[in-house]
Design an enzyme around this catalytic site. Structure first.
Site, PDB file in Angstrom:
ATOM      1  N   LYS A 147       0.886   4.138  -2.801  1.00 34.97           N
ATOM      2  CA  LYS A 147       0.453   5.496  -2.484  1.00 34.97           C
ATOM      3  C   LYS A 147       1.543   6.530  -2.806  1.00 34.97           C
ATOM      4  CE  LYS A 147      -3.817   5.165  -1.188  1.00 34.97           C
ATOM      5  NZ  LYS A 147      -4.843   5.530  -2.192  1.00 34.97           N
TER       6      LYS A 147
ATOM      7  N   TYR B  91       0.839  -1.207   0.000  1.00 39.46           N
ATOM      8  CA  TYR B  91       0.000   0.000   0.000  1.00 39.46           C
ATOM      9  C   TYR B  91       0.879   1.264   0.000  1.00 39.46           C
ATOM     10  CZ  TYR B  91      -3.814   3.013   1.806  1.00 39.46           C
ATOM     11  OH  TYR B  91      -4.749   4.001   2.011  1.00 39.46           O
TER      12      TYR B  91
HETATM   13  P1  NAI Z   1     -13.477   2.288   1.514  1.00 40.58           P
HETATM   14  O1  NAI Z   1     -13.113   0.851   1.479  1.00 40.58           O
HETATM   15  O2  NAI Z   1     -14.656   2.704   2.319  1.00 40.58           O
HETATM   16  O3  NAI Z   1     -13.687   2.875   0.057  1.00 40.58           O
HETATM   17  C1  NAI Z   1     -12.978   2.428  -1.053  1.00 40.58           C
HETATM   18  C2  NAI Z   1     -13.976   2.191  -2.166  1.00 40.58           C
HETATM   19  O4  NAI Z   1     -13.254   1.836  -3.355  1.00 40.58           O
HETATM   20  C3  NAI Z   1     -14.939   1.052  -1.862  1.00 40.58           C
HETATM   21  O5  NAI Z   1     -16.272   1.506  -1.974  1.00 40.58           O
HETATM   22  C4  NAI Z   1     -14.580  -0.013  -2.894  1.00 40.58           C
HETATM   23  O6  NAI Z   1     -15.698  -0.772  -3.329  1.00 40.58           O
HETATM   24  C5  NAI Z   1     -13.998   0.828  -4.009  1.00 40.58           C
HETATM   25  N1  NAI Z   1     -13.123   0.051  -4.879  1.00 40.58           N
HETATM   26  C6  NAI Z   1     -12.153  -0.817  -4.506  1.00 40.58           C
HETATM   27  N2  NAI Z   1     -11.567  -1.359  -5.588  1.00 40.58           N
HETATM   28  C7  NAI Z   1     -12.189  -0.817  -6.667  1.00 40.58           C
HETATM   29  C8  NAI Z   1     -12.018  -0.987  -8.064  1.00 40.58           C
HETATM   30  N3  NAI Z   1     -11.101  -1.827  -8.534  1.00 40.58           N
HETATM   31  N4  NAI Z   1     -12.803  -0.269  -8.889  1.00 40.58           N
HETATM   32  C9  NAI Z   1     -13.742   0.585  -8.411  1.00 40.58           C
HETATM   33  N5  NAI Z   1     -13.945   0.771  -7.082  1.00 40.58           N
HETATM   34  C10 NAI Z   1     -13.181   0.082  -6.225  1.00 40.58           C
HETATM   35  O7  NAI Z   1     -12.182   3.063   2.031  1.00 40.58           O
HETATM   36  P2  NAI Z   1     -11.883   4.629   2.224  1.00 40.58           P
HETATM   37  O8  NAI Z   1     -11.221   4.757   3.525  1.00 40.58           O
HETATM   38  O9  NAI Z   1     -13.060   5.445   1.912  1.00 40.58           O
HETATM   39  O10 NAI Z   1     -10.747   4.851   1.107  1.00 40.58           O
HETATM   40  C11 NAI Z   1     -10.846   5.792   0.035  1.00 40.58           C
HETATM   41  C12 NAI Z   1      -9.445   6.136  -0.427  1.00 40.58           C
HETATM   42  O11 NAI Z   1      -8.759   6.847   0.607  1.00 40.58           O
HETATM   43  C13 NAI Z   1      -8.577   4.928  -0.762  1.00 40.58           C
HETATM   44  O12 NAI Z   1      -7.760   5.224  -1.877  1.00 40.58           O
HETATM   45  C14 NAI Z   1      -7.734   4.770   0.477  1.00 40.58           C
HETATM   46  O13 NAI Z   1      -6.535   4.090   0.197  1.00 40.58           O
HETATM   47  C15 NAI Z   1      -7.511   6.216   0.835  1.00 40.58           C
HETATM   48  N6  NAI Z   1      -7.094   6.441   2.212  1.00 40.58           N
HETATM   49  C16 NAI Z   1      -7.967   6.248   3.242  1.00 40.58           C
HETATM   50  C17 NAI Z   1      -7.557   6.513   4.533  1.00 40.58           C
HETATM   51  C18 NAI Z   1      -8.479   6.416   5.681  1.00 40.58           C
HETATM   52  O14 NAI Z   1      -8.056   6.804   6.805  1.00 40.58           O
HETATM   53  N7  NAI Z   1      -9.701   5.944   5.506  1.00 40.58           N
HETATM   54  C19 NAI Z   1      -6.173   6.895   4.835  1.00 40.58           C
HETATM   55  C20 NAI Z   1      -5.353   7.127   3.671  1.00 40.58           C
HETATM   56  C21 NAI Z   1      -5.819   6.878   2.416  1.00 40.58           C
END
Ligand code: NAI
Length: 302
Positions: A171, A167
């Site tokens: 990133k 990851y």
């Molecule tokens: P989440 O798991 O709630 O949302 C991620 C979404 O991406 C999900 O709805 C999932 O179905 C979708 N997804 C996954 N693979 C996919 C694909 N191949 N095609 C289309 N959609 C796909 O997680 P969150 O926390 O909302 O994450 C959003 C972004 O923020 C991610 O890139 C994550 O790495 C990043 N992030 C989140 C942090 C946090 O504290 N929640 C910290 C740092 C980064």
């Protein structure tokens, strides 16, 4: 207020917007007048499975307050799916002004336990799944002399986090992509920035105690994303956001030391470590060439 940030007449694609942060970004863009394509594969946190229900539910939420949205269930890693995502957007609304590349998965393991497949899956979704939608909208944005893109990075990439070598690598890769595209897009008013969020979502639910998660509403990240895709956005910025705090992350390089050309040795580097790492005069560069100028300035005795 006259200077509210609005997106009337603009079209936005938000990837991974079926839940978590992406859902908040999509809702807020729609509240501010954008027509929003809610993309989500609807899989689990490790990327397995999938259904377009998650994206459809967010579209229903947007429509409930009078906003405009459509759902698209493509995986951001799938070439044909991404091509269809962009074609559907253009066929429906005729333009694409904003792309928020937000989709993500986790496969946390220490390196000793990590299989190549865990590394590849995470690189696929975060790196290729950021590159492919950007590539697909890039010439459209350039041709209309307007585009705003946000990539999603993480403190795990910028600073490190135990068990996240896949990851973290992914990133940081999106920041490398941004650093070049901010230069390539400048002439055509295509701006690209990064958000580094911290938020309570299903991705972080097991990782932090409930009292900390309670302070990390994903809604608190979204204002940063909205600004970064607005007309007045900067370009090439890494905005960190969480719990209501916003800050800028930068890579700094120290002024360093010129050790001469002849007879350079590892011992000289060792013995100069204090000077090499001294912070006074350290700088963040906007492109690689600026670093090169420093080398030649120092070589010339400057
Ligand atoms: P989440 O798991 O709630 O949302 C991620 C979404 O991406 C999900 O709805 C999932 O179905 C979708 N997804 C996954 N693979 C996919 C694909 N191949 N095609 C289309 N959609 C796909 O997680 P969150 O926390 O909302 O994450 C959003 C972004 O923020 C991610 O890139 C994550 O790495 C990043 N992030 C989140 C942090 C946090 O504290 N929640 C910290 C740092 C980064």
């Amino acid at each position: 207020m006259a200077d509210d940030i609005r997106f009337d007449g603009q079209v936005a694609i938000v990837t991974g917007a079926g839940g978590g942060l992406g859902r908040q970004h999509a809702l807020e863009l729609a509240r501010r007048g954008a027509k929003v394509v809610v993309n989500d594969l609807g899989g689990s946190v490790d990327g397995s499975g999938g259904s377009s229900d998650a994206a459809k539910a967010v579209v229903a939420e947007i429509e409930a307050f009078g906003g405009q949205a459509i759902a698209h269930g493509a995986s951001v890693t799938d070439d044909a799916g991404v091509a269809d995502l962009v074609k559907t957007t253009i066929d429906t609304w005729g333009r694409i002004d904003i792309l928020v590349a937000n989709a993500g998965i986790l496969r946390d393991k220490t390196l000793s336990k990590m299989e190549l497949a865990d590394f590849e899956a995470v690189m696929q979704v975060h790196v290729f799944g950021t590159f492919k939608p950007i590539k697909a909208v890039w010439d459209i944005m350039k041709a209309q002399n307007y585009g705003r893109i946000v990539v999603t990075t993480s403190s795990s990439g910028m600073y490190g986090n135990f068990g996240q070598s896949n990851y973290g690598a992914a990133k940081m890769a999106v920041l490398g992509l941004m650093n070049t595209l901010k230069l390539e897009g400048a002439k055509n008013n295509v701006k690209i920035n990064a958000i580094s969020p911290v938020a309570a979502t299903r991705m972080t639910e097991g990782l932090m105690p409930p009292e900390i998660l309670a302070k990390l509403n994903p809604e608190y990240v979204t204002p940063g994303v909205v600004y970064l895709v607005s007309e007045d956005a900067p370009t090439g910025a890494i905005l960190t956001a969480g719990a209501g705090v916003f800050a800028l992350a930068r890579i700094f390089e120290t002024e360093g030391v010129y050790l001469g050309e002849g007879g350079l040795s590892a011992e000289e580097v060792r013995d100069s470590w204090e000077k090499i790492t001294a912070e006074p005069g350290q700088q963040a560069y906007f492109n690689g060439g600026e670093q090169g100028q420093k080398f030649f300035r120092k070589l010339a005795g400057g």
